[in-house]
Scaffold this motif. Structure first.
Motif, PDB file in Angstrom:
ATOM      1  N   LEU A 261      -2.499  -2.140  -1.943  1.00 25.83           N
ATOM      2  CA  LEU A 261      -3.467  -1.118  -1.967  1.00 25.83           C
ATOM      3  C   LEU A 261      -3.706  -0.684  -3.405  1.00 25.83           C
ATOM      4  O   LEU A 261      -4.609  -0.179  -3.808  1.00 25.83           O
ATOM      5  CB  LEU A 261      -2.894   0.098  -1.237  1.00 25.83           C
ATOM      6  CG  LEU A 261      -2.870   0.101   0.274  1.00 25.83           C
ATOM      7  CD1 LEU A 261      -2.340   1.159   1.095  1.00 25.83           C
ATOM      8  CD2 LEU A 261      -4.302  -0.272   0.773  1.00 25.83           C
ATOM      9  N   THR A 262      -2.751  -0.680  -4.149  1.00 26.82           N
ATOM     10  CA  THR A 262      -2.711  -0.286  -5.600  1.00 26.82           C
ATOM     11  C   THR A 262      -3.754  -1.086  -6.337  1.00 26.82           C
ATOM     12  O   THR A 262      -4.623  -0.757  -7.044  1.00 26.82           O
ATOM     13  CB  THR A 262      -1.366  -0.163  -6.224  1.00 26.82           C
ATOM     14  OG1 THR A 262      -0.460   0.654  -5.590  1.00 26.82           O
ATOM     15  CG2 THR A 262      -1.395   0.026  -7.924  1.00 26.82           C
TER      16      THR A 262
ATOM     17  N   VAL B 264     -11.501  -1.792   1.769  1.00 28.25           N
ATOM     18  CA  VAL B 264     -10.115  -1.646   1.926  1.00 28.25           C
ATOM     19  C   VAL B 264      -9.605  -0.270   1.076  1.00 28.25           C
ATOM     20  O   VAL B 264      -8.947   0.562   1.647  1.00 28.25           O
ATOM     21  CB  VAL B 264      -9.135  -2.585   1.083  1.00 28.25           C
ATOM     22  CG1 VAL B 264      -7.610  -2.227   0.876  1.00 28.25           C
ATOM     23  CG2 VAL B 264      -9.061  -3.915   1.982  1.00 28.25           C
ATOM     24  N   SER B 265     -10.347  -0.037   0.191  1.00 31.51           N
ATOM     25  CA  SER B 265      -9.815   1.325  -0.696  1.00 31.51           C
ATOM     26  C   SER B 265     -10.800   2.504  -0.354  1.00 31.51           C
ATOM     27  O   SER B 265     -10.460   3.417  -0.340  1.00 31.51           O
ATOM     28  CB  SER B 265     -10.482   1.083  -2.229  1.00 31.51           C
ATOM     29  OG  SER B 265     -11.763   0.874  -2.631  1.00 31.51           O
TER      30      SER B 265
ATOM     31  N   ILE C 144      -9.384   5.251   1.789  1.00 38.76           N
ATOM     32  CA  ILE C 144      -8.116   5.928   1.217  1.00 38.76           C
ATOM     33  C   ILE C 144      -8.814   6.917   0.202  1.00 38.76           C
ATOM     34  O   ILE C 144      -8.617   8.152   0.194  1.00 38.76           O
ATOM     35  CB  ILE C 144      -7.164   5.115   0.417  1.00 38.76           C
ATOM     36  CG1 ILE C 144      -6.402   4.274   1.439  1.00 38.76           C
ATOM     37  CG2 ILE C 144      -6.194   5.931  -0.411  1.00 38.76           C
ATOM     38  CD1 ILE C 144      -5.842   3.110   0.768  1.00 38.76           C
TER      39      ILE C 144
ATOM     40  N   ILE D 127       0.161   6.890  -2.617  1.00 39.85           N
ATOM     41  CA  ILE D 127       0.678   5.452  -2.215  1.00 39.85           C
ATOM     42  C   ILE D 127       2.289   5.491  -2.810  1.00 39.85           C
ATOM     43  O   ILE D 127       3.003   4.880  -2.134  1.00 39.85           O
ATOM     44  CB  ILE D 127      -0.326   4.679  -2.772  1.00 39.85           C
ATOM     45  CG1 ILE D 127      -1.533   4.536  -2.025  1.00 39.85           C
ATOM     46  CG2 ILE D 127       0.479   3.111  -2.461  1.00 39.85           C
ATOM     47  CD1 ILE D 127      -2.551   3.519  -2.426  1.00 39.85           C
TER      48      ILE D 127
END
Length: 95
Positions: free
Chosen positions: A22-23, A51-52, A55, A80
């Protein structure tokens, strides 16, 4: 090594890999926003976006732009890291 210990090690590794992925996705998204004409091969740009965005989207809606700068990636990276730390501390130590 016992089965429970292996499960704990697996969960710990999964949390680490997920937080790291995720980072990286958020960092790539930030770089792609700086260079709008940069196209990643194999649909990686779309993958990073997909994916991002779950978030960053809610954070962006809750946090207004400050001086025209989107701080949602910074907040997301902080969340995170905190979530990873809390989840890893909740796991019992493998024996």
């Amino acid at each position: 090594m016992c089965t429970a210990c292996l499960l704990i090690v697996f969960v710990e590794a999964f949390i680490n890999v997920l937080a790291g992925a995720l980072t990286v996705a958020i960092f790539v998204r930030v770089i792609l926003s700086w260079v709008p004409n940069l196209k990643l091969p194999f649909g990686l740009g779309d993958f990073v976006w997909n994916v991002s965005e779950p978030i960053l989207g809610p954070i962006r809606r809750a946090l207004p732009l400050m001086a025209g700068i989107d701080f949602s990636p910074f907040v997301a990276l902080f969340v995170i890291q905190v979530a990873e730390s809390v989840l890893l501390r909740l796991l019992p130590p493998p024996v």
